[in-house]
Design an enzyme around this catalytic site. Sequence first.
Site, short mmCIF file in Angstrom:
data_model
loop_
_atom_site.label_atom_id
_atom_site.label_comp_id
_atom_site.label_asym_id
_atom_site.label_seq_id
_atom_site.Cartn_x
_atom_site.Cartn_y
_atom_site.Cartn_z
N THR A 1 122.66 46.26 44.88
CA THR A 1 122.87 46.05 43.45
C THR A 1 121.62 45.42 42.84
OG1 THR A 1 125.24 45.83 43.76
CG2 THR A 1 124.33 44.85 41.77
N HIS B 1 107.05 35.93 40.09
CA HIS B 1 106.85 34.49 39.88
C HIS B 1 105.37 34.11 39.87
CE1 HIS B 1 106.86 34.25 44.38
NE2 HIS B 1 106.03 33.28 44.17
N GLY C 1 107.19 40.16 46.60
CA GLY C 1 106.01 40.76 47.22
C GLY C 1 106.20 41.04 48.70
N THR C 2 106.82 40.10 49.40
CA THR C 2 107.00 40.27 50.84
C THR C 2 107.83 41.51 51.15
OG1 THR C 2 106.70 37.92 51.31
CG2 THR C 2 107.98 39.18 52.91
N CYS D 1 103.00 29.72 51.67
CA CYS D 1 103.80 30.28 52.75
C CYS D 1 103.44 29.72 54.11
CB CYS D 1 103.69 31.80 52.77
SG CYS D 1 104.43 32.54 51.33
N SER E 1 104.68 40.15 42.89
CA SER E 1 105.78 39.19 42.76
C SER E 1 105.79 38.67 41.34
CB SER E 1 105.53 37.97 43.66
OG SER E 1 106.04 38.15 44.94
#
Lengths: 351, 351
Positions: free
Chosen positions: B205, B169, B50-51, B289, B167
Site C-alpha cells: 500500500t 528527507h 534511498g536504501t 548510518c 530520499s
Amino acid sequence: MHLELSGPPANPSSAHSFGQRAKGLLSKARSRTAAYFGAKPEEIFFTSGGTEGLNTILRSLKGHVITTAIEHSAVHHTLRASSVELTELPVGLWGAPQPAQVEEAIRPDTAAIVLSAANGETGVKIDLEAMAALCHKRGIPLLIDAVAAIGKEPFTLYPGIASFALSAHKFHGPKGVGLLYLRAPTSFPSLFTGGAQEMGRRAGTENLAGILGLQEALSLLSPQITEKMLALRMYLEQSLTQAIPDTTINGLGPRIANTTNIAFHGVDGETLLMQLDLAGVAVSHGSACSSGSLEPSRVLINMGIDRKRARSSIRFSLSRFNTKSDIDRAVAITAHIVAQLRALSNRCHHS
Amino acid sequence: MHLELSGPPANPSSAHSFGQRAKGLLSKARSRTAAYFGAKPEEIFFTSGGTEGLNTILRSLKGHVITTAIEHSAVHHTLRASSVELTELPVGLWGAPQPAQVEEAIRPDTAAIVLSAANGETGVKIDLEAMAALCHKRGIPLLIDAVAAIGKEPFTLYPGIASFALSAHKFHGPKGVGLLYLRAPTSFPSLFTGGAQEMGRRAGTENLAGILGLQEALSLLSPQITEKMLALRMYLEQSLTQAIPDTTINGLGPRIANTTNIAFHGVDGETLLMQLDLAGVAVSHGSACSSGSLEPSRVLINMGIDRKRARSSIRFSLSRFNTKSDIDRAVAITAHIVAQLRALSNRCHHS
C-alpha cells in the site's frame, strides 16, 4: 503518556543531541510495542509495511513450505515466485485451514508454515492457538501474516509463532510503516542492506514519525473496540440478510470483528460496488491490492466458490468510527440497489 | 498548486471514490515528479527511501560492476554482499573517480557502473555529465546514488543515466519515502512482491502522505536555494580556516553546496563533536548510518587519508534555513573548543 516529536523528526542514527533524542523516542516506541505483544524489544523490527515484512521473512525460505491458496498476494505471489516446494492446503467454504490438515501435510523437510491469522477478504480466522501449539510441538516455524487481524481483535503471541508482520494503516496508524516480529534467535537475511539501523537487520533511515504513529495507534486498541465492531458487524449482517433475499455470507468459519464478505446472488459485484459508491457507501471486492483486476477474487475461487457467486460478492469493512445509523443507511441503500439490479437483470433475461 | 489530502489518505488501490481520489493524487504526484526530472511517469517508482531504491537496483546485478570504495553503506555493503565481480576505483584525495578511470576499467562483461552523484560525507561530486556521456557511448547502465546530491543542487537526468535513487528527507521531505528512477525499458526484479502497486514493480500500500510530501519538497527546490547554501558554506569554510589554524578540507574535488568535511589536526573528532553538541552545534563524522561506530570514516580512509587525520575530521551540513549569524556562532564556538582541546592535548604531551 505519548511519545511526542517536538519538531521534525531527527535521524536516530546521528550522534548529536537531536539524533540522540530521536533515538530515545525510537527506543521507547520499540519497547512499548514489544510490551504490547509480550515480546522482547530486540524482536521488533520496524518496516515500511506488511508487504516488506512478509517479503523479508518469506524470501529466505528453502525446502518445503505449507500454506494455502487464499493468502494475500504478498504471501501468495512471493512464495510462488520462490524456489520452495509448496503445499497449498485446501480451505473449502469454511475459509481457513484446520490444524489437522497442517499436521498431515508436515514432512521431514518442512521448513515453515505460512498462514494469515485472518483472511483479509472474508475475515475468516485460523485457530491460531491450536496452530501455534502444533507448530511448537513439531518444532516448525509458524510465520503469520497478521495484517488483517491486528487492530480488529486482541492478538496473542503464542510460543509457537516464530514471526508475524503487520501494517499500521490497518488500525488507523499511518500508511508506509509496519512491523516485523522475529522471535529471537530466529534469523533471516536482511531485505535491505546498508546502514546498521534496526539492529543491523533493516538498513535505511528510520521513519520515526511513522513508527511513533504505529505505536500510538496500537496503544489505542482495546477489547472494547473489538466488541463494538463485532456488534456493528453482526447488526450489518442481520439487517442485510433480512432486508435482501438470496444472500450468502462467504466463509463459514469464525471471522474477525470488522469484516463481512457477502454474495448477492444474481447481481454483478462490480456494478453493485460502483452504484454503492455513487450513493456514498464505500465497499470492496477482493483485496484493495488486486482491485481493478476484472477477474473474480482469487480467494473466493480458491475456497471453491463458483465464479458466478464470486463475481456477485462484495466485502464490507467496518471501523470503530462507524455507527449503527451508518449501517442502517448502508443497508437501506444496498437493499434498494440490489433490488433494482435484480429487476433489471430479470427484465433482460425475460425479454 | 498543491496536491492536498482532505483527510487521512485513502488506499489508492481501492475501487471506491475515496480510493480513486487517492489514486488521482498519487498519479499527479508521479507526473509532477517525473516532469521535475524530465522523466516519464512510468519511470518513477516511489519507495520507502534511498536504501530500498538502491537495494532494488543493485541486488539484481550480475557480472562485472565498477564502483568505488567510498560509496554509502547501502551501495558498498550491498555490492560487496552480492555475487558481482567488483572493481572499486581509487578516488584519492580528490574524493571522486574520474571518467578516464571508469573508461579504463570497462570490460566486455561490465554490467553496470554504480556511483554516487555526490559523496554524502565529503560532498565531492563526480563529473556526472561526462560520466553519463561515457556510459551512454559505451552502452553500459550508469546507476546513480543521488541521495546526497538531490536537494542540494539541480540534478540533470542525462541520457546515460539508467537509474537513480533519492530520499525525501534529504531535502526537508518526510522520512520513510524515496524514489527510484528506472529509465524505460530498463527492467529489474522487484524487491517486494505482492499487490500490483507501482505498476507491478513495488508491492505494498502506497505511503500517499509521504509521496505527496516528497513531491511538495521537490517542488520547493530552486537554484536560489543552491546559491544560498553555497554562499553560506563558503563563508563557513573561510571563517573556520581563518579562525582556526591547521585545518584541512577533505576532498579536493568540487563539492555540493551544503557539505564541508574538515580535519582539525591534533583534535579528536569524537570529542569535538560532543563538545560542539553541548554548545548547541550539531555536526557529524562519517555518515549518520555509521555513526556510533568507533572506527574512523571508511570514506576518508578509502580516500587515502591517514587514520589520525580521519579521526580529527567532522562534517558540517548546512540547510537553506541556516543564516550567516548561525555560522558566526558555530565558528566562534568551534574555534574556542578546538583551541581548548589542542591546549589540553599539548599539556598532556609535554607533561
